[in-house]
Design a protein around this motif. Structure first.
Motif, short mmCIF file in Angstrom:
data_model
loop_
_atom_site.label_atom_id
_atom_site.label_comp_id
_atom_site.label_asym_id
_atom_site.label_seq_id
_atom_site.Cartn_x
_atom_site.Cartn_y
_atom_site.Cartn_z
N THR A 99 26.43 -45.01 -13.35
CA THR A 99 27.49 -44.43 -12.28
C THR A 99 26.72 -43.67 -11.40
O THR A 99 27.28 -43.51 -10.27
N ARG A 100 25.57 -43.12 -11.63
CA ARG A 100 24.92 -42.24 -10.60
C ARG A 100 24.28 -42.85 -9.62
O ARG A 100 24.21 -42.53 -8.35
N TYR A 101 23.64 -44.04 -9.88
CA TYR A 101 22.76 -44.88 -9.16
C TYR A 101 23.35 -45.99 -8.43
O TYR A 101 22.90 -46.97 -7.96
N LEU A 102 24.77 -46.08 -8.46
CA LEU A 102 25.39 -47.17 -7.55
C LEU A 102 25.12 -47.12 -6.13
O LEU A 102 25.16 -48.17 -5.47
N ASP A 103 24.52 -45.82 -5.62
CA ASP A 103 24.31 -45.79 -4.45
C ASP A 103 23.11 -46.59 -3.96
O ASP A 103 22.81 -46.87 -2.86
N MET A 117 12.37 -45.15 -9.02
CA MET A 117 12.69 -44.30 -10.37
C MET A 117 14.21 -44.61 -10.60
O MET A 117 14.35 -44.73 -11.89
N LYS A 118 15.22 -45.00 -9.98
CA LYS A 118 16.36 -45.12 -10.21
C LYS A 118 16.50 -46.61 -10.94
O LYS A 118 17.09 -46.74 -11.94
N VAL A 119 15.92 -47.55 -10.34
CA VAL A 119 15.53 -48.84 -11.21
C VAL A 119 15.21 -48.86 -12.56
O VAL A 119 15.46 -49.40 -13.24
N ILE A 120 13.95 -48.02 -12.76
CA ILE A 120 13.21 -47.71 -13.67
C ILE A 120 14.17 -47.23 -14.94
O ILE A 120 14.11 -47.53 -16.14
#
Length: 212
Positions: free
Chosen positions: A46-50, A63-66
């Motif tokens: 939910t945080r990294y949908l951006d 980092m988000k993908v990891i």
């Protein structure tokens, strides 16, 4: 980027790697709360949908993908590959008591009443309490493996360092995010007893246990 955020990110990454290595090397997820890991997977999703709408930097995207990939890998190991070793009887925290109130709070208290912003706010609130099923599980079993305590320590250290990051940004960048700071304080407070026990027991070679 400042030293507190960088070391916080590295501590967070270290926690995730420690947990994955613990499960993979021991071929067991004993003592690990699958419910906490599901909550963390929801947090990152939910945080990294951006990721679908904006690009900040290669570091940020990587980092988000990891984080997302490792979160779902952990859930897979617990509920699929090493399911036979999962202690579901002790992992009995009622996560709906966290998700539902947090969802309602995100709708009521946010920076902007938009879909992505509400989901981001939801992730911030949920992360602050996502570790509760794990701490509850340790309190029920009476103790935790040393490697599990290292994972929890790195996770708590990440949040404490992020609080210092917010303080740095306030004084040097005039940036202030009340939602992130309050949630971070709540999360850090939840780790306080654990930090004390980790320093006084685990670092001295003793097993860690939490009061029931």
């Amino acid at each position: 980027m400042n030293v507190f955020r960088l070391t916080g990110d590295l501590s967070h990454l270290a926690a995730i790697i420690i947990l994955l290595l613990k499960i993979w090397k021991s071929r067991s997820c004993a003592g690990i709360s699958g419910k906490s890991q599901i909550l963390f997977a929801i947090v990152f999703t939910t945080r990294y949908l951006d990721l679908l709408t904006s690009f900040i930097s290669i570091y940020n995207t990587s980092m988000k993908v990891i984080y997302i990939g490792c979160a779902y890998a952990t859930v897979y190991l617990i509920y699929m590959k090493f399911r036979a070793t999962y202690d579901g009887n002790h992992d009995s925290f009622r996560v709906e008591f966290l998700v539902v109130p947090v969802g309602g709070l995100a709708v009521l208290v946010n920076h902007d009443f938009s879909f992505l912003e509400i989901l981001w706010t939801f992730s911030i609130y949920l992360e602050s309490v996502a570790i509760l099923p794990q701490l509850f599980m340790i309190s029920k079993t009476g103790e935790a493996e040393t490697i599990t305590t290292h994972y929890l320590f790195c996770l708590g250290l990440y949040r404490a360092l992020y609080l210092l990051n917010w303080i740095w940004r306030f004084y040097f960048e005039s940036f202030f995010d009340m939602i992130a700071i309050v949630a971070g304080v709540v999360q850090t407070v939840l780790y306080c007893d654990f930090f004390y026990l980790y320093i006084t027991k685990v670092l001295k070679g003793k097993k860690l246990s939490l009061p029931a």
